[in-house]
Enzyme design. Structure first.
Site, mmCIF file in Angstrom:
data_model
loop_
_atom_site.group_PDB
_atom_site.id
_atom_site.type_symbol
_atom_site.label_atom_id
_atom_site.label_comp_id
_atom_site.label_asym_id
_atom_site.label_seq_id
_atom_site.Cartn_x
_atom_site.Cartn_y
_atom_site.Cartn_z
ATOM 1 N N SER A 98 36.585 44.577 34.312
ATOM 2 C CA SER A 98 35.905 44.941 33.063
ATOM 3 C C SER A 98 36.630 46.058 32.323
ATOM 4 O O SER A 98 36.845 47.145 32.878
ATOM 5 C CB SER A 98 34.482 45.392 33.402
ATOM 6 O OG SER A 98 33.888 46.027 32.296
ATOM 7 N N ASN A 99 36.970 45.812 31.076
ATOM 8 C CA ASN A 99 37.530 46.866 30.222
ATOM 9 C C ASN A 99 36.440 47.827 29.775
ATOM 10 O O ASN A 99 36.690 49.001 29.542
ATOM 11 C CB ASN A 99 38.183 46.253 28.979
ATOM 12 C CG ASN A 99 39.257 45.265 29.332
ATOM 13 O OD1 ASN A 99 40.257 45.619 29.944
ATOM 14 N ND2 ASN A 99 39.052 43.993 28.980
#
Ligand SMILES: *Cc1c(COP(=O)(O)O)cnc(C)c1O
Length: 355
Positions: A98-99
């Site tokens: 996840s960014n």
């Protein structure tokens, strides 16, 4: 009856409507985290390669915090809300690479808040590059705790359970939904919409289409609400990375309506303005496609830009294919909103290890 407006009065109209949206935004608590405005640049070698309209890139990969990305704009409003509620730590969730988790961990570090991240295994990948490299390495580097949950877990519930545990320890957690996608976070993309319109107006650039990768829907919902509030008729298209089209569009529409309510600008959201193309997801969220791989490599070689395998790479694959199919025929200028994510490249090193 058609109304003819000259260029300078058109610019005044854009300026006035953007100013009124900015005044609305100013009534919300906000912390400064992002380098704004992000640049708007032509991609001339890509445009020449495709032989179609001129393609521009809005550099939200350059928002500044921990390698940048679209979540930083949302976090300006979410983190300010957390501080207003006297939180001493934040909880959020996302897929392993996840960014959003990375940018939340970085924002929490900058503001001196604790950060607890729950990562859902949506791909089943077990190699350590994926499970502990890329964004996960950076989550930990920013001092966040990282917990894991199996694919399909009820992540909202998992965050509630963790929050209860933290409260029992005397902490005050603030829960940020996956992707920062709620009406508070989406204000960051209302802000992006007026920023882009002002930039284009200053450059006398007429944008026909704005295209970007859409996932948890806050980016597109904020843009939809921002463009409606600024009375812009710019065509917006989200390229889906997870859900089928009907579901994606209804998620975006629902959040755009709630964001408009929260903003209090009083315009209706036209359901027809919410458009997603979900033909480029491939086998599933976070799972590679050949078109994504080709697009990431093409942009790296033609423009010196880095896109990611999960979001912006699939968004680009969609943009390139639609240009090649003539879907944008007659358009002069298309802007691709670069939502960031290059840290995830290091979670998928094998994808690009051979030519
Ligand atoms: C989260 C993300 C998106 C999608 O944004 P949403 O607001 O979740 O729809 C697109 N690109 C990148 C790189 C992201 O990290």
């Amino acid at each position: 009856m058609s109304v003819v407006v000259d260029a300078s009065s058109a610019q005044t109209l854009v300026k006035d409507s953007c100013d009124s949206v900015r005044r609305k935004l100013q009534s919300f608590p906000r912390v400064s985290l992002a380098h704004l405005p992000t640049p708007l640049e032509p991609m001339d070698r890509l445009s020449a390669h495709l032989g179609g309209p001129r393609i521009w890139v809005k550099r939200d990969d350059c928002t500044g915090l921990s390698g940048g990305g679209n979540k930083t704009r949302k976090l300006e409003f979410l983190m300010a809300d957390a501080l207003a509620q006297k939180a001493d730590c934040v909880i959020t969730q996302g897929a392993t690479q996840s960014n959003h988790a990375r940018q939340t961990a970085a924002a929490a570090a900058k503001l001196g808040l604790g950060c607890h991240i729950l990562l859902e295994d949506r791909t089943g990948y077990t190699n350590t590059d994926y499970t502990d490299g890329g964004n996960v390495l950076l989550d930990r580097l920013h001092g966040a705790t990282v917990g894991r949950r199996p694919g399909g877990a009820d992540m909202a519930k998992e965050m509630e359970i963790l929050a209860e545990r933290l409260r029992a320890d005397g902490r005050t957690p603030y829960i940020i939904p996956g992707g920062g996608s709620n009406p508070v976070g989406a204000l960051g993309y209302v802000n992006c919409a007026v920023e882009l319109l002002s930039q284009a107006s200053d450059m006398s650039l007429e944008i026909d289409h704005l295209v970007h990768a859409t996932g948890s829907s806050g980016t597109q919902a904020g843009l939809v609400a921002g463009l409606a509030a600024a009375q812009s008729d710019l065509n917006l298209l989200g390229i889906g990375v997870r859900a089928p089209r009907e579901k994606q569009e209804s998620m975006v529409y629902d959040l755009a309506c709630r964001t408009m309510d929260h903003l209090g600008a009083g315009f209706d959201i036209d359901r027809d303005r919410v458009r997603a193309n979900c033909d480029y997801v491939g086998p599933g969220y976070g799972l590679p496609t050949d078109a994504m791989r080709n697009a990431v490599r093409l942009l790296a070689e033609l423009e010196g830009l880095l896109f990611d395998p999960v979001y912006s790479g699939k968004g680009l694959a969609g943009l390139i294919d639609l240009v090649q199919r003539g879907e944008f025929s007659g358009a002069r200028n298309i802007v691709f909103l670069h939502t960031g994510g290059s840290a995830a490249l290091f979670g998928y090193p094998d994808l690009f290890s051979s030519k």
